[in-house]
Design a protein around this motif. Structure first.
Motif, PDB file in Angstrom:
ATOM      1  N   SER A   1      26.959 -16.847  24.560  1.00  0.00           N
ATOM      2  CA  SER A   1      26.317 -18.053  25.117  1.00  0.00           C
ATOM      3  C   SER A   1      24.956 -18.345  24.465  1.00  0.00           C
ATOM      4  O   SER A   1      24.596 -19.497  24.261  1.00  0.00           O
ATOM      5  N   LYS A   2      24.227 -17.280  24.101  1.00  0.00           N
ATOM      6  CA  LYS A   2      22.889 -17.502  23.521  1.00  0.00           C
ATOM      7  C   LYS A   2      22.942 -18.114  22.123  1.00  0.00           C
ATOM      8  O   LYS A   2      21.984 -18.740  21.680  1.00  0.00           O
ATOM      9  N   TYR A   3      24.045 -17.875  21.436  1.00  0.00           N
ATOM     10  CA  TYR A   3      24.079 -18.276  20.024  1.00  0.00           C
ATOM     11  C   TYR A   3      25.083 -19.393  19.723  1.00  0.00           C
ATOM     12  O   TYR A   3      25.445 -19.622  18.566  1.00  0.00           O
ATOM     13  N   LYS A   4      25.517 -20.074  20.793  1.00  0.00           N
ATOM     14  CA  LYS A   4      26.379 -21.233  20.558  1.00  0.00           C
ATOM     15  C   LYS A   4      25.573 -22.530  20.637  1.00  0.00           C
ATOM     16  O   LYS A   4      26.104 -23.623  20.460  1.00  0.00           O
ATOM     17  N   VAL A   5      24.282 -22.376  20.861  1.00  0.00           N
ATOM     18  CA  VAL A   5      23.426 -23.531  21.084  1.00  0.00           C
ATOM     19  C   VAL A   5      23.437 -24.520  19.908  1.00  0.00           C
ATOM     20  O   VAL A   5      23.635 -25.722  20.093  1.00  0.00           O
ATOM     21  N   GLY A   6      23.251 -23.998  18.699  1.00  0.00           N
ATOM     22  CA  GLY A   6      23.197 -24.868  17.524  1.00  0.00           C
ATOM     23  C   GLY A   6      24.510 -25.620  17.320  1.00  0.00           C
ATOM     24  O   GLY A   6      24.526 -26.838  17.101  1.00  0.00           O
ATOM     25  N   THR A   7      25.617 -24.893  17.420  1.00  0.00           N
ATOM     26  CA  THR A   7      26.941 -25.509  17.242  1.00  0.00           C
ATOM     27  C   THR A   7      27.148 -26.601  18.299  1.00  0.00           C
ATOM     28  O   THR A   7      27.564 -27.723  17.974  1.00  0.00           O
ATOM     29  N   ASP A   8      26.840 -26.273  19.544  1.00  0.00           N
ATOM     30  CA  ASP A   8      27.032 -27.243  20.637  1.00  0.00           C
ATOM     31  C   ASP A   8      26.161 -28.487  20.454  1.00  0.00           C
ATOM     32  O   ASP A   8      26.606 -29.608  20.688  1.00  0.00           O
ATOM     33  N   LYS A   9      24.913 -28.255  20.032  1.00  0.00           N
ATOM     34  CA  LYS A   9      24.012 -29.417  19.867  1.00  0.00           C
ATOM     35  C   LYS A   9      24.514 -30.362  18.789  1.00  0.00           C
ATOM     36  O   LYS A   9      24.512 -31.574  18.950  1.00  0.00           O
ATOM     37  N   ILE A  10      24.950 -29.795  17.685  1.00  0.00           N
ATOM     38  CA  ILE A  10      25.436 -30.651  16.584  1.00  0.00           C
ATOM     39  C   ILE A  10      26.742 -31.342  16.988  1.00  0.00           C
ATOM     40  O   ILE A  10      26.955 -32.520  16.690  1.00  0.00           O
ATOM     41  N   LEU A  11      27.599 -30.608  17.703  1.00  0.00           N
ATOM     42  CA  LEU A  11      28.839 -31.238  18.190  1.00  0.00           C
ATOM     43  C   LEU A  11      28.506 -32.433  19.083  1.00  0.00           C
ATOM     44  O   LEU A  11      29.070 -33.517  18.949  1.00  0.00           O
ATOM     45  N   LYS A  12      27.579 -32.210  20.005  1.00  0.00           N
ATOM     46  CA  LYS A  12      27.198 -33.271  20.947  1.00  0.00           C
ATOM     47  C   LYS A  12      26.575 -34.450  20.177  1.00  0.00           C
ATOM     48  O   LYS A  12      26.818 -35.609  20.493  1.00  0.00           O
ATOM     49  N   TYR A  13      25.804 -34.125  19.146  1.00  0.00           N
ATOM     50  CA  TYR A  13      25.143 -35.174  18.364  1.00  0.00           C
ATOM     51  C   TYR A  13      26.167 -36.093  17.686  1.00  0.00           C
ATOM     52  O   TYR A  13      26.042 -37.313  17.761  1.00  0.00           O
ATOM     53  N   VAL A  14      27.165 -35.485  17.053  1.00  0.00           N
ATOM     54  CA  VAL A  14      28.145 -36.336  16.348  1.00  0.00           C
ATOM     55  C   VAL A  14      28.984 -37.149  17.346  1.00  0.00           C
ATOM     56  O   VAL A  14      29.366 -38.285  17.063  1.00  0.00           O
ATOM     57  N   VAL A  15      29.237 -36.569  18.511  1.00  0.00           N
ATOM     58  CA  VAL A  15      30.003 -37.296  19.530  1.00  0.00           C
ATOM     59  C   VAL A  15      29.154 -38.445  20.098  1.00  0.00           C
ATOM     60  O   VAL A  15      29.582 -39.602  20.117  1.00  0.00           O
ATOM     61  N   ASP A  16      27.925 -38.122  20.522  1.00  0.00           N
ATOM     62  CA  ASP A  16      27.061 -39.141  21.144  1.00  0.00           C
ATOM     63  C   ASP A  16      26.738 -40.289  20.196  1.00  0.00           C
ATOM     64  O   ASP A  16      26.507 -41.412  20.615  1.00  0.00           O
ATOM     65  N   ASN A  17      26.679 -39.979  18.902  1.00  0.00           N
ATOM     66  CA  ASN A  17      26.310 -41.008  17.934  1.00  0.00           C
ATOM     67  C   ASN A  17      27.515 -41.574  17.192  1.00  0.00           C
ATOM     68  O   ASN A  17      27.347 -42.268  16.178  1.00  0.00           O
ATOM     69  N   ASN A  18      28.700 -41.277  17.715  1.00  0.00           N
ATOM     70  CA  ASN A  18      29.920 -41.830  17.120  1.00  0.00           C
ATOM     71  C   ASN A  18      30.022 -41.604  15.629  1.00  0.00           C
ATOM     72  O   ASN A  18      30.407 -42.511  14.877  1.00  0.00           O
ATOM     73  N   ILE A  19      29.652 -40.423  15.186  1.00  0.00           N
ATOM     74  CA  ILE A  19      29.745 -40.130  13.757  1.00  0.00           C
ATOM     75  C   ILE A  19      31.152 -39.614  13.475  1.00  0.00           C
ATOM     76  O   ILE A  19      31.617 -38.669  14.116  1.00  0.00           O
ATOM     77  N   LYS A  20      31.809 -40.301  12.550  1.00  0.00           N
ATOM     78  CA  LYS A  20      33.218 -40.004  12.267  1.00  0.00           C
ATOM     79  C   LYS A  20      33.364 -38.576  11.737  1.00  0.00           C
ATOM     80  O   LYS A  20      33.091 -38.313  10.559  1.00  0.00           O
TER      81      LYS A  20
END
Ligand code: AMP
Length: 390
Positions: free
Chosen positions: A324-343
């Motif tokens: 859980s402590k080290y999934k932060v970066g992956t989760d943030k970038i995933l959320k970023y591409v989803v929230d910003n509709n990046i293909k």
């Protein structure tokens, strides 16, 4: 590529190679995504009064003990529920009983044949693409549909073998996978490649094939440390792929401006989720520390590049996402591409698992179902399961 719509299948005996290689724990299916993924093609055949014969592998069969735990009948039960109809199941992968069942099928019947890899017990007939076996399975039907993208990079009897003996085409699942991946052949720009995961060695082919096409290659995860080492930085106890330091040096010197490495990392002293961690500048890693995730500054840097991207392919998590402590970066970038509709195309395997855990899988543009197959496509290799139906 020929697809199911190009064949006249009305009322015919259609053999479909599915990917029912589902995860099973304590005798129960824990994730039925793959079974659901096959429904569109199966239903299309049922709507056309076909007799549907399904084949799939499940796990690996090397010894007798592997048979019971990889018994495909568990899938027949789930499929019956999903299709809301009875499913015939053949305990045997070949023989009189199976042939009798096939001969007695009526229009609209669905038959699932036992795990194709049961044939591996006696001389790897499935995985070795034994010509007699492919011919035999083909003899059970009139046409063949390959819808197992996950095994498209392998030439097995149940895909290439059958396709060599019958009119063949791709099912809807393979069609979608291939169409999406084809977008990367001539990508719109800026085209950004995101790579993570453990080893550089697993991604060399992808880097070599895509780096010249990409505008940026963002590198995180364990593999980033071999690149950082190649730049002369102290990486402490972080993951190192010693043999590939030279490869990293060469690629970095040739594509200096394209390859973007982490600028900060979450470090700790032991490979566990229990220890305290701190975020450090990439130049400040101590000899007794290991980097297990990208830091906040790196997240911001990666986001500033992704912001402009027209298409993104992402393979491998950017940190140890299982902790859980080290999934932060992956989760943030995933959320970023989803929230910003990046293909964004997630290239199978661990990054899709990470997106599933983060409940973002269904929100990305495409999450590939094939780990090895996707990787080989990205390496520029031809997939035998696809080539044969071309
Ligand atoms: P791959 O199969 O190459 O995509 O690698 C996935 C694995 O890489 C996952 O099990 C992650 O835990 C692991 N991984 C990602 N980042 C790191 C890291 N910084 N250190 C060690 N392992 C990592």
């Amino acid at each position: 590529m020929k697809t199911i719509k190009d064949l006249n299948i009305d009322g015919k005996k259609v053999i479909i190679r599915c990917d029912f290689n589902v995860p099973i724990k304590d005798g129960k299916i824990v994730d039925d995504t793959r079974i659901k993924g096959a429904l569109e093609t199966i239903k299309y055949c049922l709507d056309r009064d076909c007799k549907v014969i399904l084949l799939s592998h499940l796990g690996r069969v090397k010894e007798k003990e592997d048979l019971k735990k990889n018994d495909l009948s568990i899938v027949a039960e789930r499929l019956a529920k999903l299709l809301k109809q009875d499913i015939l199941f053949s305990e045997e992968t070949r023989g009189e009983e199976l042939e009798d069942t096939v001969n007695s099928m009526e229009e609209g019947d669905v038959l699932l044949i036992q795990n194709t890899r049961y044939e591996d017990l006696d001389g790897k007939k499935e995985s070795g693409n034994d010509p007699e076996l492919g011919k035999y399975w083909a003899s059970l039907g009139d046409v063949f549909i390959n819808d197992a993208f996950g095994t498209a990079h392998r030439a097995h009897a149940s895909n290439v073998g059958i396709a060599s003996n019958l009119p063949s085409a791709a099912g809807f699942l393979i069609e979608k996978e291939v169409n999406v991946l084809k977008e990367l052949d001539k990508p719109t720009h800026p085209f950004v490649v995101v790579l993570g995961g453990a080893k550089v060695s697993d991604k060399i082919g992808v880097i070599e094939n895509l780096v010249h096409k990409a505008d940026y290659v963002l590198i995180g995860g364990g593999m980033a440390f071999t690149f950082l080492k190649a730049e002369g930085l102290e990486i402490g106890k972080s993951l190192l792929d010693e043999e590939n330091i030279d490869f990293c040096k060469k690629i970095l010197s040739k594509y200096k401006d394209k390859i973007i490495l982490p600028v900060d990392v979450a470090v700790t002293n032991e490979y566990t989720n229990d220890e305290k961690y701190r975020t450090k500048d990439i130049k400040d890693i101590s000899t007794d520390e290991m980097g297990l995730d990208i830091g906040e500054k790196t997240v911001n840097l990666f986001e500033s590049i992704l912001k402009k991207a027209k298409i993104v392919i992402w393979n491998g998590p950017l940190g140890v996402y299982e902790f859980s402590k080290y999934k932060v970066g992956t989760d943030k970038i995933l959320k970023y591409v989803v929230d910003n509709n990046i293909k964004t195309i997630l290239g199978g395997g661990d990054i899709v698992a990470a997106a599933t855990t983060a409940k973002l899988k269904d929100k990305v543009y495409h999450a590939s179902t094939g780990g090895g197959a996707t990787l080989e496509y990205l390496e520029g290799k031809k997939l035998p399961g696809i080539e044969i139906i071309k």
